[in-house]
Design a protein around this motif. Structure first.
Motif, PDB file in Angstrom:
ATOM      1  N   ALA B 447      -6.076   0.286  -8.843  1.00 51.29           N
ATOM      2  CA  ALA B 447      -5.066   1.209  -8.326  1.00 51.29           C
ATOM      3  C   ALA B 447      -5.442   1.801  -6.971  1.00 51.29           C
ATOM      4  CB  ALA B 447      -4.811   2.326  -9.339  1.00 51.29           C
ATOM      5  N   HIS B 448      -6.751   2.025  -6.780  1.00 43.92           N
ATOM      6  CA  HIS B 448      -7.147   2.713  -5.536  1.00 43.92           C
ATOM      7  C   HIS B 448      -7.246   1.760  -4.334  1.00 43.92           C
ATOM      8  CE1 HIS B 448     -11.081   1.343  -7.182  1.00 43.92           C
ATOM      9  NE2 HIS B 448     -11.181   0.926  -5.939  1.00 43.92           N
ATOM     10  N   GLU B 449      -7.193   0.451  -4.561  1.00 42.10           N
ATOM     11  CA  GLU B 449      -7.305  -0.496  -3.444  1.00 42.10           C
ATOM     12  C   GLU B 449      -6.085  -0.391  -2.531  1.00 42.10           C
ATOM     13  OE1 GLU B 449      -8.838  -4.554  -4.207  1.00 42.10           O
ATOM     14  OE2 GLU B 449      -8.636  -4.027  -6.322  1.00 42.10           O
ATOM     15  N   SER B 450      -6.299  -0.709  -1.257  1.00 39.58           N
ATOM     16  CA  SER B 450      -5.131  -0.703  -0.373  1.00 39.58           C
ATOM     17  C   SER B 450      -4.310  -1.960  -0.633  1.00 39.58           C
ATOM     18  CB  SER B 450      -5.537  -0.601   1.099  1.00 39.58           C
ATOM     19  OG  SER B 450      -6.781  -1.197   1.296  1.00 39.58           O
ATOM     20  N   PRO B 451      -3.006  -1.829  -0.502  1.00 38.26           N
ATOM     21  CA  PRO B 451      -2.126  -2.957  -0.815  1.00 38.26           C
ATOM     22  C   PRO B 451      -2.302  -4.109   0.173  1.00 38.26           C
ATOM     23  CG  PRO B 451      -0.862  -1.055  -0.035  1.00 38.26           C
ATOM     24  CD  PRO B 451      -2.270  -0.625  -0.085  1.00 38.26           C
ATOM     25  N   PRO B 452      -2.007  -5.312  -0.270  1.00 40.33           N
ATOM     26  CA  PRO B 452      -2.059  -6.442   0.666  1.00 40.33           C
ATOM     27  C   PRO B 452      -1.004  -6.240   1.751  1.00 40.33           C
ATOM     28  CG  PRO B 452      -1.252  -7.137  -1.506  1.00 40.33           C
ATOM     29  CD  PRO B 452      -1.559  -5.698  -1.613  1.00 40.33           C
ATOM     30  N   GLU B 453      -1.265  -6.843   2.918  1.00 44.92           N
ATOM     31  CA  GLU B 453      -0.302  -6.675   4.009  1.00 44.92           C
ATOM     32  C   GLU B 453       0.328  -8.001   4.391  1.00 44.92           C
ATOM     33  OE1 GLU B 453      -1.693  -4.320   7.442  1.00 44.92           O
ATOM     34  OE2 GLU B 453      -3.152  -3.498   6.013  1.00 44.92           O
ATOM     35  N   ALA B 454       1.577  -7.939   4.768  1.00 44.95           N
ATOM     36  CA  ALA B 454       2.293  -9.136   5.200  1.00 44.95           C
ATOM     37  C   ALA B 454       1.569  -9.743   6.398  1.00 44.95           C
ATOM     38  CB  ALA B 454       3.725  -8.785   5.570  1.00 44.95           C
ATOM     39  N   GLY B 455       1.390 -11.049   6.356  1.00 48.07           N
ATOM     40  CA  GLY B 455       0.782 -11.746   7.484  1.00 48.07           C
ATOM     41  C   GLY B 455      -0.732 -11.675   7.528  1.00 48.07           C
ATOM     42  N   VAL B 456      -1.346 -10.917   6.625  1.00 44.68           N
ATOM     43  CA  VAL B 456      -2.809 -10.801   6.626  1.00 44.68           C
ATOM     44  C   VAL B 456      -3.388 -11.616   5.466  1.00 44.68           C
ATOM     45  CG1 VAL B 456      -4.751  -9.193   6.462  1.00 44.68           C
ATOM     46  CG2 VAL B 456      -2.608  -8.499   7.605  1.00 44.68           C
ATOM     47  N   PRO B 457      -4.307 -12.544   5.774  1.00 39.56           N
ATOM     48  CA  PRO B 457      -4.885 -13.358   4.698  1.00 39.56           C
ATOM     49  C   PRO B 457      -5.704 -12.493   3.736  1.00 39.56           C
ATOM     50  CG  PRO B 457      -5.515 -14.198   6.870  1.00 39.56           C
ATOM     51  CD  PRO B 457      -4.873 -12.878   7.090  1.00 39.56           C
ATOM     52  N   THR B 473      -1.856 -15.983   2.370  1.00 40.96           N
ATOM     53  CA  THR B 473      -1.277 -15.072   3.352  1.00 40.96           C
ATOM     54  C   THR B 473       0.196 -14.848   3.010  1.00 40.96           C
ATOM     55  OG1 THR B 473      -2.725 -16.066   4.985  1.00 40.96           O
ATOM     56  CG2 THR B 473      -0.957 -14.638   5.813  1.00 40.96           C
ATOM     57  N   PRO B 474       0.511 -13.662   2.530  1.00 37.17           N
ATOM     58  CA  PRO B 474       1.905 -13.412   2.160  1.00 37.17           C
ATOM     59  C   PRO B 474       2.789 -13.177   3.399  1.00 37.17           C
ATOM     60  CG  PRO B 474       0.587 -11.445   1.787  1.00 37.17           C
ATOM     61  CD  PRO B 474      -0.371 -12.508   2.236  1.00 37.17           C
ATOM     62  N   ALA B 475       4.025 -13.648   3.347  1.00 29.48           N
ATOM     63  CA  ALA B 475       4.985 -13.318   4.407  1.00 29.48           C
ATOM     64  C   ALA B 475       5.572 -11.929   4.149  1.00 29.48           C
ATOM     65  CB  ALA B 475       6.082 -14.363   4.470  1.00 29.48           C
ATOM     66  N   GLN B 476       5.694 -11.612   2.846  1.00 25.97           N
ATOM     67  CA  GLN B 476       6.140 -10.265   2.459  1.00 25.97           C
ATOM     68  C   GLN B 476       5.356  -9.850   1.223  1.00 25.97           C
ATOM     69  OE1 GLN B 476      10.475  -9.752   1.730  1.00 25.97           O
ATOM     70  NE2 GLN B 476      10.558 -11.849   2.481  1.00 25.97           N
ATOM     71  N   VAL B 477       5.297  -8.556   0.994  1.00 21.31           N
ATOM     72  CA  VAL B 477       4.628  -8.031  -0.193  1.00 21.31           C
ATOM     73  C   VAL B 477       5.541  -6.988  -0.827  1.00 21.31           C
ATOM     74  CG1 VAL B 477       2.665  -6.696  -1.038  1.00 21.31           C
ATOM     75  CG2 VAL B 477       2.337  -8.358   0.803  1.00 21.31           C
ATOM     76  N   SER B 478       5.723  -7.073  -2.148  1.00 24.01           N
ATOM     77  CA  SER B 478       6.431  -5.959  -2.785  1.00 24.01           C
ATOM     78  C   SER B 478       5.581  -5.411  -3.923  1.00 24.01           C
ATOM     79  CB  SER B 478       7.814  -6.386  -3.269  1.00 24.01           C
ATOM     80  OG  SER B 478       7.685  -7.263  -4.350  1.00 24.01           O
ATOM     81  N   CYS B 479       5.711  -4.124  -4.131  1.00 23.16           N
ATOM     82  CA  CYS B 479       4.979  -3.481  -5.224  1.00 23.16           C
ATOM     83  C   CYS B 479       5.813  -3.694  -6.477  1.00 23.16           C
ATOM     84  CB  CYS B 479       4.821  -2.000  -4.900  1.00 23.16           C
ATOM     85  SG  CYS B 479       3.878  -1.138  -6.138  1.00 23.16           S
ATOM     86  N   LEU B 480       5.207  -4.298  -7.506  1.00 23.90           N
ATOM     87  CA  LEU B 480       6.014  -4.771  -8.636  1.00 23.90           C
ATOM     88  C   LEU B 480       6.440  -3.645  -9.584  1.00 23.90           C
ATOM     89  CD1 LEU B 480       7.135  -7.469  -9.541  1.00 23.90           C
ATOM     90  CD2 LEU B 480       5.154  -7.754 -11.016  1.00 23.90           C
ATOM     91  N   ARG B 481       5.623  -2.611  -9.696  1.00 24.00           N
ATOM     92  CA  ARG B 481       5.941  -1.581 -10.686  1.00 24.00           C
ATOM     93  C   ARG B 481       6.298  -0.263  -9.998  1.00 24.00           C
ATOM     94  NH1 ARG B 481       0.823  -2.163 -14.711  1.00 24.00           N
ATOM     95  NH2 ARG B 481      -0.071  -0.999 -12.978  1.00 24.00           N
ATOM     96  N   GLN B 482       6.982   0.581 -10.729  1.00 25.95           N
ATOM     97  CA  GLN B 482       7.304   1.906 -10.194  1.00 25.95           C
ATOM     98  C   GLN B 482       7.193   2.949 -11.308  1.00 25.95           C
ATOM     99  OE1 GLN B 482      12.087   0.793 -10.210  1.00 25.95           O
ATOM    100  NE2 GLN B 482      10.864   0.583  -8.357  1.00 25.95           N
ATOM    101  N   GLU B 483       7.037   4.182 -10.902  1.00 28.69           N
ATOM    102  CA  GLU B 483       6.979   5.251 -11.910  1.00 28.69           C
ATOM    103  C   GLU B 483       8.391   5.520 -12.404  1.00 28.69           C
ATOM    104  OE1 GLU B 483       4.858   8.545 -10.163  1.00 28.69           O
ATOM    105  OE2 GLU B 483       2.984   7.838 -11.057  1.00 28.69           O
TER     106      GLU B 483
END
Lengths: 553, 553
Positions: B447-457, B473-483
């Motif tokens: 949970a504490h890790e920084s999220p992956p970034e688009a375009g960054v391997p 290397t993602p072209a886009q990243v979405s956070c799958l879960r929400q509160e």
């Protein structure tokens, strides 16, 4: 175990109204009801029959269940204003408004139900229920009755097969709630698997509503939530008989642990401290109900921890209950565990260890249950979930509800598929019993025929046997169905789950073992009386001779 | 179709309380809760995760469903005095009475739920829900949450597969109520098959509660209940546009019958009069909704009757709807029926006959549905019951609920069976999307890790791949879960069934076809972040290095 109280019985009736509102049915029941009403036929006396075409699971029999819920449903069948308003929004706009007034006033006061008693062994193609009443009303009841009987009978039959596979001595625990079709699927499963021969359920609500004995101790998460003995609190226990001063249970257990490790030539350093802490905490909370799951890390480690805690409990005068195995080869493990328990019993002279039980739970199917009777094992209680409640081998029974008479005239559906043709007319069903007390033939005759008599030969036509008659002489005859709901009133006592369960066992008891075999059973004979057979032949002939056909225009 | 009103929404919430009372759970949840309480651990912050281990039906994906019901359940979670009294009778007599006081005051005000949105495409081993709260409370929720998610997700995924097999154009009708696990199983099936991609249900209560469009016309019993044209009443119909005088519909139909028979070279004497009477009565009741089942006797006979009545309706300005086929080879029959309908359309110049629909219902499985796309046929609407609602191919999903953190410390179950080991720690889940917009990897990190970034391997460890890292290397990243539920409050709007259904379609839309193939799909990658992978390795090593083990006594 607590018996259902009048409050819980009240809750059951309320709950049926919530669970099976009269809208919980297929839309075509309403479109048909309207068409009957529009044609002025809705009050015509009609007779429907409910039956299934094949015994489930490739078996030789089924159990009939769900009647109790059907009776509660019929008794409370009534549309609210809200129901009717919704129907108005769904049916075509041209629907005559007077029809909705008719629906609003509808109930089952004109309906009579003759049924096989719940919990009876039954066979394919025997009409189990006969529903008589005004055409539009008995048509409306179709889906709900099917829904209440289908799964109840299926899962009850499945449970009976697990029971037959397990043999009479082993205790069977149903634990399928999380794998069922939602909450009520789980509750229905608990009720009807108990009726089918299970002894216990993990489902607390089923205990509350139906008086089924409930059981359960701990999951792996409980074990893995502990990491060290520092989490154990309180750390003392007062002995059952003796010194009122609290005893340091941790030290006591550690002492036993080293003795057990010595006995089993194990290294105490290999003991998982978190697991020992979990077992200790549980034992302190429930010193008389100690039955941990011992394979969260490894059975070997879990068993050492169990023995140490259990021996400490015994020293303080408590009786531990046993262990649960939840993975791997249950048979082999149970033998190993049993050996260790006996070893402890002998070495430490603790008689309580001889009566410890082993509970096995690991994706048990009918086949793996049957193996328990073939392979050496020491499993006393078996928990079954998924395969029991979802009926993996055949997840639906396929009961149907067919019209057999309108206005006193027999009706028959003549299908191109002969299996799908129906047997016309209002009927009586008799079970013929041989001189050894085993049922050997179910006779379906027309209602007005005189019943078969004990000792008197009769000729009849077994279904599926190419129209050749056979002659049989019953030693006894019983009438299979009885009136249980007359003109809106339940006329037969509603049985508790325990009563129906007893009925199942006695009904299965009389069935000949050749029909009870789980694999390749002998098929039981269901036959039509000569008169009913003639009627079928006549209607078929009439049909091909066009007597029901339109003659030119 | 009617949308659910505030009254029906109220009824849904009431119904959840009735359907999922807090006692509808396994007994061991209470015995564990008591042991935690007794040890003073009940308030310790704990985190559980819900996931499944294999995609169902041998497929490449699943749909996540059941969240709506989980939220209603959490919101209304509370024990009544009656519940607590029952628990008192079931738990061992030595249970401290103060525990029951604790239960009586319990609710979910300390619970937070992070979840994948309902209707999202999901994959095996991805934690779908994270439940955080006091240890004893979140433990108690286990069985109910599993029960609400398991079947909902399973049947929704099954429906999506039927939809994929059927192609986007055909209308799909769910009609499984009578084959489900009791009333609520049927209702749940209707809701979640609609969400999974079905268009219609036969279940009226599902229409009432969830706003699902309902459909249905008549059963064979309706047809067989008629024997002669004398039963048709009224025998007249007023034309839609034109003469206000009622028309003798029977004579009109007979006229059409002889013309149809001539066209098809059939003998009017072979027409089944009862069936014609049934069709006429229905048409008189619902002249704008005429869609009879035409194979009660034989398709040939039913089709002649249908055409005659439908042509009479057309002559009066009504638009008949179509026919239903309920047995035999649906594809072949639909082609024959279609040919006859076209013939009538041409010969009698009735354009309405070109838009008549053919409904097919006959024990449809995923395989027979897929065949519809291969064999020539003219079926517009397919009704599916048994195989859809019972999920014959795999009748349970097998979601599990595992402890991953207590008091901020990651917890892990290390099983002898590696598939049964859990992934420790509180997590975040990201969906990585490729440059074409297709999701290609779900990344599970701490949970504490920084999220992956688009375009960054980034480097990660795909599950089930022998510990070799891959770089992506993602072209886009979405956070799958929400509160969706925070400290007792639902914080996310509750979606209607139609909204969730739309979500399913758009989520499936983005999935690459290679993962959607019904047979032998490419498996989708689920991977652990480097840090999470290290944690797993560390705990495993720690475990075999005895760091959690008891060191002598």
């Amino acid at each position: 175990m607590a018996a259902p109280t009048s409050t819980t019985r009240g809750a059951m009736e309320r709950s049926i109204r919530e669970r099976v509102p009269p809208l919980l049915t297929d839309l075509y029941q309403f479109t048909m009801a309207y068409a009957y009403w529009r044609a002025g036929r809705h009050q015509e006396p009609a007779v429907f029959e409910l039956f299934f075409r094949d015994n489930p699971f490739g078996g030789g029999f089924s159990l009939f269940a769900g009647l109790h819920d059907c009776l509660l449903f019929l008794r409370s069948f009534r549309f609210t204003d809200e129901d009717v308003e919704f129907l108005r929004s769904v049916l075509p706009p041209a629907t005559d408004p007077a029809f909705f007034k008719f629906l609003r006033e509808l109930d089952c006061s004109g309906v009579t139900l003759r049924s096989v008693p719940e919990g009876t062994v039954v066979f394919a193609r025997v009409p189990l229920m006969e529903v008589t009443g005004p055409l539009a009303v008995v048509q409306l009841l179709e889906t709900s009755l099917l829904c209440l009987v289908n799964y109840a009978s299926l899962v009850c039959s499945n449970a009976a097969r697990f029971r037959l596979a397990a043999g009479p001595k082993r205790k069977l625990l149903e634990m399928g709630l999380r794998r069922a079709q939602g909450p009520d699927g789980g509750l229905t499963a608990s009720r009807y698997t108990y009726i089918g021969g299970f002894d216990l359920t993990s489902n607390v609500q089923a205990g509350f509503l139906f008086g089924i004995p409930v059981a359960g101790t701990m999951a792996h998460s409980y074990v893995t939530s502990f990491t060290s003995l520092e989490e154990v609190w309180p750390q003392t226990l007062v002995a059952l008989n003796g010194d009122p001063d609290p005893v340091d249970i941790i030290s006591l257990t550690k002492g036993w642990l080293s003795r057990v490790c010595e006995l089993l030539e194990a290294q105490p350093g290999k003991i998982h401290e978190g697991e020992l802490a979990a077992f200790l905490s549980y034992a302190i909370a429930y010193p008389q109900n100690f039955l941990p799951v011992i394979d969260s890390y490894s059975v070997k480690c879990g068993l050492l921890n169990f023995c140490s805690v259990a021996l400490a409990l015994c020293e303080l005068g408590f009786r531990p209950v046993g262990v649960r195995l939840d993975s791997g080869d249950l048979c082999r493990q149970s033998v190993d565990v049993h050996r260790v328990l006996r070893l402890c019993s002998e070495r430490f002279s603790v008689a309580a260890f001889d009566s410890l039980i082993i509970v096995g739970t690991n994706n048990i199917s009918e086949e793996s249950m049957a193996e328990l009777n073939k392979k050496e094992n020491e499993i006393n209680v078996v928990g079954v979930g998924t395969h029991l409640v979802t009926c993996t081998k055949q997840p639906s029974l396929g009961c149907v509800y067919k019209l057999v008479e309108v206005r006193g005239t027999p009706r028959m559906k003549i299908s191109e598929d002969p299996q799908k043709s129906t047997v016309p007319g209002r009927k009586a069903v008799y079970r013929l019993i041989d001189s050894e007390g085993h049922p050997f033939l179910d006779l379906v005759s027309l209602a007005h025929e005189s019943p078969p008599e004990a000792g008197v030969p009769l000729s009849c036509f077994p279904l599926g046997c190419n129209n050749s008659p056979v002659s049989v002489t019953p030693a006894q005859v019983s009438c299979l169905r009885q009136e249980v709901f007359i003109k809106g009133q339940v006329t037969h006592p509603l049985c508790s789950a325990a009563e129906t369960r007893a009925k199942v066992q006695s009904s299965l008891q009389t069935l000949h073992p050749r029909h009870k075999r789980l694999q390749e059973p002998d098929s039981y004979t269901v036959a039509l009386s000569e008169e009913l057979h003639s009627l079928v032949t006549e209607i078929r002939k009439g049909s091909s001779n066009n007597s029901n056909f339109l003659l030119a225009n």
